[in-house]
Design a protein around this motif. Sequence first.
Motif, PDB file in Angstrom:
ATOM      1  N   ALA A  68       0.822  -1.212   0.000  1.00 60.13           N
ATOM      2  CA  ALA A  68       0.000   0.000   0.000  1.00 60.13           C
ATOM      3  C   ALA A  68       0.855   1.260   0.000  1.00 60.13           C
ATOM      4  O   ALA A  68       0.553   2.220  -0.707  1.00 60.13           O
ATOM      5  CB  ALA A  68      -0.938  -0.017   1.197  1.00 60.13           C
ATOM      6  N   LEU A  69       1.915   1.304   0.788  1.00 57.56           N
ATOM      7  CA  LEU A  69       2.742   2.498   0.869  1.00 57.56           C
ATOM      8  C   LEU A  69       3.399   2.819  -0.474  1.00 57.56           C
ATOM      9  O   LEU A  69       3.398   3.978  -0.915  1.00 57.56           O
ATOM     10  CB  LEU A  69       3.824   2.332   1.949  1.00 57.56           C
ATOM     11  CG  LEU A  69       4.758   3.518   2.127  1.00 57.56           C
ATOM     12  CD1 LEU A  69       3.974   4.756   2.563  1.00 57.56           C
ATOM     13  CD2 LEU A  69       5.839   3.194   3.131  1.00 57.56           C
TER      14      LEU A  69
ATOM     15  N   LYS B 145       3.324   6.322  -5.376  1.00 58.97           N
ATOM     16  CA  LYS B 145       3.187   6.471  -6.830  1.00 58.97           C
ATOM     17  C   LYS B 145       1.966   7.315  -7.179  1.00 58.97           C
ATOM     18  O   LYS B 145       2.028   8.191  -8.049  1.00 58.97           O
ATOM     19  CB  LYS B 145       3.051   5.098  -7.491  1.00 58.97           C
ATOM     20  CG  LYS B 145       4.315   4.302  -7.564  1.00 58.97           C
ATOM     21  CD  LYS B 145       4.035   2.981  -8.269  1.00 58.97           C
ATOM     22  CE  LYS B 145       5.234   2.089  -8.286  1.00 58.97           C
ATOM     23  NZ  LYS B 145       4.937   0.788  -8.893  1.00 58.97           N
ATOM     24  N   LEU B 146       0.844   7.050  -6.508  1.00 58.00           N
ATOM     25  CA  LEU B 146      -0.377   7.807  -6.750  1.00 58.00           C
ATOM     26  C   LEU B 146      -0.200   9.269  -6.383  1.00 58.00           C
ATOM     27  O   LEU B 146      -0.628  10.160  -7.124  1.00 58.00           O
ATOM     28  CB  LEU B 146      -1.543   7.202  -5.971  1.00 58.00           C
ATOM     29  CG  LEU B 146      -2.886   7.914  -6.117  1.00 58.00           C
ATOM     30  CD1 LEU B 146      -3.391   7.790  -7.543  1.00 58.00           C
ATOM     31  CD2 LEU B 146      -3.889   7.351  -5.140  1.00 58.00           C
ATOM     32  N   ARG B 147       0.452   9.513  -5.266  1.00 59.46           N
ATOM     33  CA  ARG B 147       0.673  10.891  -4.825  1.00 59.46           C
ATOM     34  C   ARG B 147       1.566  11.645  -5.812  1.00 59.46           C
ATOM     35  O   ARG B 147       1.304  12.805  -6.140  1.00 59.46           O
ATOM     36  CB  ARG B 147       1.304  10.888  -3.436  1.00 59.46           C
ATOM     37  CG  ARG B 147       1.439  12.263  -2.857  1.00 59.46           C
ATOM     38  CD  ARG B 147       1.905  12.170  -1.445  1.00 59.46           C
ATOM     39  NE  ARG B 147       2.155  13.510  -0.941  1.00 59.46           N
ATOM     40  CZ  ARG B 147       2.745  13.770   0.191  1.00 59.46           C
ATOM     41  NH1 ARG B 147       3.134  12.772   0.962  1.00 59.46           N
ATOM     42  NH2 ARG B 147       2.938  14.990   0.588  1.00 59.46           N
ATOM     43  N   LYS B 148       2.612  10.986  -6.299  1.00 59.63           N
ATOM     44  CA  LYS B 148       3.502  11.610  -7.270  1.00 59.63           C
ATOM     45  C   LYS B 148       2.749  11.949  -8.560  1.00 59.63           C
ATOM     46  O   LYS B 148       2.892  13.048  -9.114  1.00 59.63           O
ATOM     47  CB  LYS B 148       4.681  10.682  -7.570  1.00 59.63           C
ATOM     48  CG  LYS B 148       5.700  11.243  -8.504  1.00 59.63           C
ATOM     49  CD  LYS B 148       6.838  10.262  -8.706  1.00 59.63           C
ATOM     50  CE  LYS B 148       7.830  10.776  -9.720  1.00 59.63           C
ATOM     51  NZ  LYS B 148       8.888   9.815  -9.989  1.00 59.63           N
TER      52      LYS B 148
ATOM     53  N   PHE C 115      -0.508  12.390  -8.844  1.00 59.15           N
ATOM     54  CA  PHE C 115      -1.476  13.430  -8.522  1.00 59.15           C
ATOM     55  C   PHE C 115      -0.820  14.798  -8.473  1.00 59.15           C
ATOM     56  O   PHE C 115      -1.355  15.775  -9.005  1.00 59.15           O
ATOM     57  CB  PHE C 115      -2.145  13.107  -7.183  1.00 59.15           C
ATOM     58  CG  PHE C 115      -3.148  14.135  -6.744  1.00 59.15           C
ATOM     59  CD1 PHE C 115      -4.370  14.238  -7.383  1.00 59.15           C
ATOM     60  CD2 PHE C 115      -2.852  15.018  -5.718  1.00 59.15           C
ATOM     61  CE1 PHE C 115      -5.291  15.186  -6.988  1.00 59.15           C
ATOM     62  CE2 PHE C 115      -3.755  15.973  -5.318  1.00 59.15           C
ATOM     63  CZ  PHE C 115      -4.988  16.064  -5.954  1.00 59.15           C
ATOM     64  N   GLU C 116       0.357  14.875  -7.855  1.00 58.50           N
ATOM     65  CA  GLU C 116       1.074  16.152  -7.774  1.00 58.50           C
ATOM     66  C   GLU C 116       1.481  16.652  -9.156  1.00 58.50           C
ATOM     67  O   GLU C 116       1.384  17.846  -9.443  1.00 58.50           O
ATOM     68  CB  GLU C 116       2.312  16.017  -6.875  1.00 58.50           C
ATOM     69  CG  GLU C 116       1.997  15.809  -5.406  1.00 58.50           C
ATOM     70  CD  GLU C 116       1.295  16.997  -4.772  1.00 58.50           C
ATOM     71  OE1 GLU C 116       1.556  18.149  -5.173  1.00 58.50           O
ATOM     72  OE2 GLU C 116       0.475  16.768  -3.872  1.00 58.50           O
ATOM     73  N   SER C 117       1.926  15.740 -10.018  1.00 60.86           N
ATOM     74  CA  SER C 117       2.322  16.169 -11.362  1.00 60.86           C
ATOM     75  C   SER C 117       1.116  16.653 -12.157  1.00 60.86           C
ATOM     76  O   SER C 117       1.217  17.630 -12.902  1.00 60.86           O
ATOM     77  CB  SER C 117       3.047  15.050 -12.100  1.00 60.86           C
ATOM     78  OG  SER C 117       2.161  13.998 -12.377  1.00 60.86           O
ATOM     79  N   GLN C 118      -0.046  16.014 -11.982  1.00 58.97           N
ATOM     80  CA  GLN C 118      -1.267  16.462 -12.656  1.00 58.97           C
ATOM     81  C   GLN C 118      -1.746  17.799 -12.106  1.00 58.97           C
ATOM     82  O   GLN C 118      -2.227  18.645 -12.846  1.00 58.97           O
ATOM     83  CB  GLN C 118      -2.377  15.406 -12.509  1.00 58.97           C
ATOM     84  CG  GLN C 118      -2.155  14.162 -13.322  1.00 58.97           C
ATOM     85  CD  GLN C 118      -2.185  14.461 -14.803  1.00 58.97           C
ATOM     86  OE1 GLN C 118      -2.997  15.234 -15.291  1.00 58.97           O
ATOM     87  NE2 GLN C 118      -1.273  13.823 -15.543  1.00 58.97           N
ATOM     88  N   ARG C 119      -1.607  17.993 -10.802  1.00 53.52           N
ATOM     89  CA  ARG C 119      -2.022  19.237 -10.188  1.00 53.52           C
ATOM     90  C   ARG C 119      -1.145  20.387 -10.664  1.00 53.52           C
ATOM     91  O   ARG C 119      -1.638  21.480 -10.945  1.00 53.52           O
ATOM     92  CB  ARG C 119      -1.982  19.123  -8.658  1.00 53.52           C
ATOM     93  CG  ARG C 119      -2.651  20.304  -7.971  1.00 53.52           C
ATOM     94  CD  ARG C 119      -2.780  20.071  -6.534  1.00 53.52           C
ATOM     95  NE  ARG C 119      -1.423  20.035  -5.944  1.00 53.52           N
ATOM     96  CZ  ARG C 119      -1.197  20.119  -4.662  1.00 53.52           C
ATOM     97  NH1 ARG C 119      -2.179  20.177  -3.812  1.00 53.52           N
ATOM     98  NH2 ARG C 119       0.037  20.091  -4.198  1.00 53.52           N
TER      99      ARG C 119
END
Length: 168
Positions: free
Chosen positions: A147-148, A153-156, A158-162
């Motif tokens: 999970a971690l 990966k999801l956070r990275k 998401f940040e790049s999309q934001r």
Amino acid sequence: MYRTFLTQLYSSGVDLRCFSLILSKALLFYWVLAFLMKTIKFAKYTEHGIGLRQLRYGITGLLALLYGLLLAVEINVILGRRYLCFTEATEVKPPEDLQDLGVRFLQPFVNLLSKATYWWMNTFITAAHRRPIDLKVIGKLPIAMRALTNYLKLRKAFESQRVKGVSE
């Protein structure tokens, strides 16, 4: 029970470079002979006038092609790992997850046929049929599937999309 053959060899202290060199030479010899024999058989069928209407002609041709492909794969492995024509071979260690004896989920590490049929799960399914499954039998997940790792990966992403959305 759940470990692969190479992992057992690695943990038992056998020199894998020497073992891999011997195994690669044997496989290379086998694939060369198999390819030559099927090619000769295919040529003899052609010489005797057996054409595409005969099933054995088509099967022999496909087997000669398959053996040729497997021979090419073996040559690629030997040259990639620097086994035959070099003084020192490239050392290859199994992935960290395979060295951890607590990991039982082997899906990312098995070949294509085992991925399609889940053959690597036979011992697990047999054990589950005999008695209920608990967390100790299931074991740990590989690092890439925890999970971690997936959260990072999801956070990275998401940040790049934001950042892209803000800059537009």
